[in-house]
Design a protein around this motif. Sequence first.
Motif, PDB file in Angstrom:
ATOM      1  N   PRO A  31      80.682  73.101  -8.064  1.00  0.00           N
ATOM      2  CA  PRO A  31      80.528  71.887  -9.014  1.00  0.00           C
ATOM      3  C   PRO A  31      79.236  71.579  -9.395  1.00  0.00           C
ATOM      4  N   HIS A  32      79.056  71.022 -10.575  1.00  0.00           N
ATOM      5  CA  HIS A  32      77.731  70.513 -11.116  1.00  0.00           C
ATOM      6  C   HIS A  32      77.693  69.106 -10.635  1.00  0.00           C
ATOM      7  N   GLN A  33      76.335  68.627 -10.161  1.00  0.00           N
ATOM      8  CA  GLN A  33      76.359  67.252  -9.507  1.00  0.00           C
ATOM      9  C   GLN A  33      75.082  66.392  -9.919  1.00  0.00           C
ATOM     10  N   ILE A  34      75.401  65.416 -10.154  1.00  0.00           N
ATOM     11  CA  ILE A  34      74.235  64.299 -10.394  1.00  0.00           C
ATOM     12  C   ILE A  34      74.662  63.421  -9.850  1.00  0.00           C
ATOM     13  N   GLU A  35      73.419  62.425  -9.481  1.00  0.00           N
ATOM     14  CA  GLU A  35      73.285  61.271  -8.682  1.00  0.00           C
ATOM     15  C   GLU A  35      72.862  60.212  -9.565  1.00  0.00           C
ATOM     16  N   PHE A  36      73.109  58.868  -9.173  1.00  0.00           N
ATOM     17  CA  PHE A  36      72.825  57.739  -9.802  1.00  0.00           C
ATOM     18  C   PHE A  36      73.227  56.342  -8.860  1.00  0.00           C
ATOM     19  N   THR A  37      72.478  55.362  -9.162  1.00  0.00           N
ATOM     20  CA  THR A  37      72.839  54.149  -8.555  1.00  0.00           C
ATOM     21  C   THR A  37      73.482  53.086  -9.521  1.00  0.00           C
ATOM     22  N   VAL A  38      74.293  52.371  -9.033  1.00  0.00           N
ATOM     23  CA  VAL A  38      75.197  51.383  -9.560  1.00  0.00           C
ATOM     24  C   VAL A  38      74.228  50.288 -10.057  1.00  0.00           C
ATOM     25  N   ARG A  39      74.068  49.929 -11.313  1.00  0.00           N
ATOM     26  CA  ARG A  39      73.240  48.784 -11.800  1.00  0.00           C
ATOM     27  C   ARG A  39      74.208  47.550 -11.991  1.00  0.00           C
ATOM     28  N   SER A  40      73.372  46.365 -12.176  1.00  0.00           N
ATOM     29  CA  SER A  40      73.886  45.038 -12.248  1.00  0.00           C
ATOM     30  C   SER A  40      74.744  45.020 -13.628  1.00  0.00           C
ATOM     31  N   THR A  41      74.062  45.859 -14.625  1.00  0.00           N
ATOM     32  CA  THR A  41      75.147  45.785 -15.992  1.00  0.00           C
ATOM     33  C   THR A  41      76.261  46.453 -15.692  1.00  0.00           C
ATOM     34  N   ALA A  78      77.547  62.973 -16.673  1.00  0.00           N
ATOM     35  CA  ALA A  78      77.882  63.996 -15.927  1.00  0.00           C
ATOM     36  C   ALA A  78      78.051  65.104 -16.700  1.00  0.00           C
ATOM     37  N   ARG A  79      79.157  64.994 -17.594  1.00  0.00           N
ATOM     38  CA  ARG A  79      79.555  66.092 -18.791  1.00  0.00           C
ATOM     39  C   ARG A  79      78.312  66.402 -19.554  1.00  0.00           C
ATOM     40  N   PHE A  80      77.568  65.608 -20.058  1.00  0.00           N
ATOM     41  CA  PHE A  80      76.444  66.020 -20.907  1.00  0.00           C
ATOM     42  C   PHE A  80      75.541  66.543 -20.049  1.00  0.00           C
ATOM     43  N   ASP A  81      75.102  66.415 -19.012  1.00  0.00           N
ATOM     44  CA  ASP A  81      74.192  67.070 -17.961  1.00  0.00           C
ATOM     45  C   ASP A  81      74.827  68.602 -17.708  1.00  0.00           C
ATOM     46  N   TRP A  82      75.893  68.484 -17.400  1.00  0.00           N
ATOM     47  CA  TRP A  82      76.767  69.812 -17.264  1.00  0.00           C
ATOM     48  C   TRP A  82      76.432  70.664 -18.509  1.00  0.00           C
ATOM     49  N   PHE A  83      76.524  70.341 -19.676  1.00  0.00           N
ATOM     50  CA  PHE A  83      76.731  70.898 -20.988  1.00  0.00           C
ATOM     51  C   PHE A  83      75.038  71.339 -20.859  1.00  0.00           C
ATOM     52  N   TRP A  84      74.338  70.452 -20.736  1.00  0.00           N
ATOM     53  CA  TRP A  84      72.649  70.807 -20.769  1.00  0.00           C
ATOM     54  C   TRP A  84      72.340  72.318 -19.963  1.00  0.00           C
ATOM     55  N   GLN A  85      72.935  71.975 -18.637  1.00  0.00           N
ATOM     56  CA  GLN A  85      72.716  72.948 -17.641  1.00  0.00           C
ATOM     57  C   GLN A  85      73.069  74.523 -18.276  1.00  0.00           C
ATOM     58  N   ARG A 115      80.304  48.993  -6.049  1.00  0.00           N
ATOM     59  CA  ARG A 115      79.764  47.693  -5.957  1.00  0.00           C
ATOM     60  C   ARG A 115      78.099  48.001  -6.300  1.00  0.00           C
ATOM     61  N   ILE A 116      77.340  46.934  -6.791  1.00  0.00           N
ATOM     62  CA  ILE A 116      76.118  46.886  -7.076  1.00  0.00           C
ATOM     63  C   ILE A 116      75.297  47.788  -5.868  1.00  0.00           C
ATOM     64  N   ARG A 117      74.365  48.576  -6.442  1.00  0.00           N
ATOM     65  CA  ARG A 117      73.366  49.370  -5.571  1.00  0.00           C
ATOM     66  C   ARG A 117      73.990  50.532  -4.845  1.00  0.00           C
ATOM     67  N   GLU A 118      75.254  50.813  -5.181  1.00  0.00           N
ATOM     68  CA  GLU A 118      75.783  51.852  -4.416  1.00  0.00           C
ATOM     69  C   GLU A 118      75.186  52.998  -4.970  1.00  0.00           C
ATOM     70  N   GLN A 119      75.148  54.074  -4.087  1.00  0.00           N
ATOM     71  CA  GLN A 119      74.666  55.318  -4.655  1.00  0.00           C
ATOM     72  C   GLN A 119      76.170  56.043  -4.779  1.00  0.00           C
ATOM     73  N   VAL A 120      76.150  56.874  -6.242  1.00  0.00           N
ATOM     74  CA  VAL A 120      77.047  57.621  -6.576  1.00  0.00           C
ATOM     75  C   VAL A 120      76.693  59.064  -6.872  1.00  0.00           C
ATOM     76  N   VAL A 121      77.740  59.800  -6.539  1.00  0.00           N
ATOM     77  CA  VAL A 121      77.534  61.358  -6.865  1.00  0.00           C
ATOM     78  C   VAL A 121      78.665  61.651  -7.790  1.00  0.00           C
ATOM     79  N   ALA A 122      78.336  62.322  -9.101  1.00  0.00           N
ATOM     80  CA  ALA A 122      79.310  62.738  -9.980  1.00  0.00           C
ATOM     81  C   ALA A 122      79.451  64.362  -9.782  1.00  0.00           C
ATOM     82  N   ARG A 123      80.408  64.929  -9.541  1.00  0.00           N
ATOM     83  CA  ARG A 123      80.911  66.264  -9.550  1.00  0.00           C
ATOM     84  C   ARG A 123      81.526  66.814 -10.776  1.00  0.00           C
ATOM     85  N   THR A 124      81.193  67.687 -11.184  1.00  0.00           N
ATOM     86  CA  THR A 124      82.039  68.163 -12.526  1.00  0.00           C
ATOM     87  C   THR A 124      82.136  69.750 -12.336  1.00  0.00           C
ATOM     88  N   SER A 125      83.429  70.082 -12.568  1.00  0.00           N
ATOM     89  CA  SER A 125      83.858  71.588 -12.476  1.00  0.00           C
ATOM     90  C   SER A 125      84.922  71.770 -13.568  1.00  0.00           C
TER      91      SER A 125
END
Length: 136
Positions: free
Chosen positions: A2-12, A32-39, A68-78
Amino acid sequence: MPHQIEFTVRSTDLDFIGHVNNAKYLEYMEWARFDWFWQTGLTLDELQRRAVMPVVVNININYRKELRIREQVVARTSAVKLGGKSFVIRHELFNQREELVADADVTMVMIDANTRRSTALPAELREALSAELALP
């Protein structure tokens, strides 16, 4: 793999009860989908040059845990399924404890940007999807 990106939950990203708004999960999956396409080499500029665009025609999403806020998130796309003009990809979002918080199967159809009709998948995309589907 799977393709993977990581990010942090923001207050917005939060709703009025203090966890991530349900629509934001879909936005995370779109990133995640757009990043997967770019790859695959199919950047937005390249898709526009070819006058083809992937269009979401169906999303089936399961919300499993809150984020919740400031949690780290990993998005996997396959890749899940490949057709002549369409394909299905699976997004899975995990929190920092590696718990599945949401998953979705997204069906997309490639369209001709001028006629707005379905068209064959670009060769690079077909190859990337086929290669992924062939993995154990």
